[in-house]
Design an enzyme around this catalytic site. Structure first.
Site, mmCIF file in Angstrom:
data_model
loop_
_atom_site.group_PDB
_atom_site.id
_atom_site.type_symbol
_atom_site.label_atom_id
_atom_site.label_comp_id
_atom_site.label_asym_id
_atom_site.label_seq_id
_atom_site.Cartn_x
_atom_site.Cartn_y
_atom_site.Cartn_z
ATOM 1 C CG HIS A 165 -0.689 -0.813 2.196
ATOM 2 N ND1 HIS A 165 -0.136 -1.727 3.219
ATOM 3 C CD2 HIS A 165 -0.080 0.346 3.927
ATOM 4 C CE1 HIS A 165 0.823 -1.750 4.239
ATOM 5 N NE2 HIS A 165 0.907 -0.384 4.546
ATOM 6 C CG LEU A 166 1.795 4.791 -2.752
ATOM 7 C CD1 LEU A 166 3.516 4.589 -2.516
ATOM 8 C CD2 LEU A 166 1.847 5.590 -4.335
HETATM 9 P P1 AMP Z 1 1.488 -0.097 6.899
HETATM 10 O O1 AMP Z 1 2.088 0.106 9.079
HETATM 11 O O2 AMP Z 1 2.527 0.557 6.392
HETATM 12 O O3 AMP Z 1 1.654 -1.774 6.979
HETATM 13 O O4 AMP Z 1 1.058 0.623 6.647
HETATM 14 C C1 AMP Z 1 -1.090 -0.019 7.187
HETATM 15 C C2 AMP Z 1 -1.614 1.034 7.432
HETATM 16 O O5 AMP Z 1 -3.650 0.007 7.431
HETATM 17 C C3 AMP Z 1 -2.107 1.509 8.855
HETATM 18 O O6 AMP Z 1 -1.450 2.594 8.600
HETATM 19 C C4 AMP Z 1 -3.842 1.656 9.364
HETATM 20 O O7 AMP Z 1 -3.817 2.789 10.127
HETATM 21 C C5 AMP Z 1 -3.808 1.296 8.317
HETATM 22 N N1 AMP Z 1 -5.214 0.067 8.426
HETATM 23 C C6 AMP Z 1 -5.336 -1.061 9.567
HETATM 24 N N2 AMP Z 1 -6.616 -1.375 9.236
HETATM 25 C C7 AMP Z 1 -7.280 -0.554 8.055
HETATM 26 C C8 AMP Z 1 -8.158 -0.679 8.091
HETATM 27 N N3 AMP Z 1 -9.330 -1.464 8.000
HETATM 28 N N4 AMP Z 1 -8.994 0.367 6.976
HETATM 29 C C9 AMP Z 1 -8.325 1.451 7.190
HETATM 30 N N5 AMP Z 1 -7.266 1.191 6.962
HETATM 31 C C10 AMP Z 1 -6.635 0.285 7.874
#
Ligand code: AMP
Ligand code: ZN
Length: 113
Positions: free
Chosen positions: A99-100
């Site tokens: 994810h970006l």
């Molecule tokens: P990373 O730490 O780079 O893997 O980013 C994962 C991101 O996903 C974090 O910023 C979380 O806040 C976000 N995240 C986790 N669960 C959800 C969800 N159900 N909906 C939207 N964002 C989410």
């Protein structure tokens, strides 16, 4: 598939989706770190940036173009924004579907935390 972001793509888990096409979707981060914090993800499950293959090059380029469009639509393109893709645990990656992060709306710090 137990991947959280695959479930968002399949609409088994609700998210605030702001853009979708045949290749990617974008939705608002559930725990925003800036006034604008949108995630752009491929529909294809790729667990980390280390798994990106040559056949994915157009897809990855498309993710950046979608980020540009969203930044423009949210009126942060001119002021500036940050795109982040964490890879593996020490970077802070917690969801293993690439994810970006599109972050904007406040001054960003450098070096990052
Ligand atoms: P990373 O730490 O780079 O893997 O980013 C994962 C991101 O996903 C974090 O910023 C979380 O806040 C976000 N995240 C986790 N669960 C959800 C969800 N159900 N909906 C939207 N964002 C989410
Ligand atoms: Zn996935």
């Amino acid at each position: 598939m137990s991947c959280l972001f695959c479930k968002i793509i399949e609409k088994k888990i609700l998210a605030k989706i702001i853009y979708e096409d045949e290749q990617v979707i974008a939705f608002e981060d559930i725990n925003p770190q800036a006034p604008v914090h949108t995630l752009i993800i491929p529909r294809k499950h790729i667990s980390t940036s280390l798994e990106i293959k040559q056949e994915d090059n157009a897809l990855i380029g498309h993710m950046f173009q979608v980020a540009n469009t969203i930044a423009t639509n949210k009126n942060v393109a001119e002021k500036g924004f940050r795109l982040v893709m964490n890879c593996n645990r020490e970077s802070g990656q917690t969801v293993f579907h690439i994810h970006l992060h599109l972050l904007a709306g406040r001054a960003m710090h450098w070096p990052p935390g």
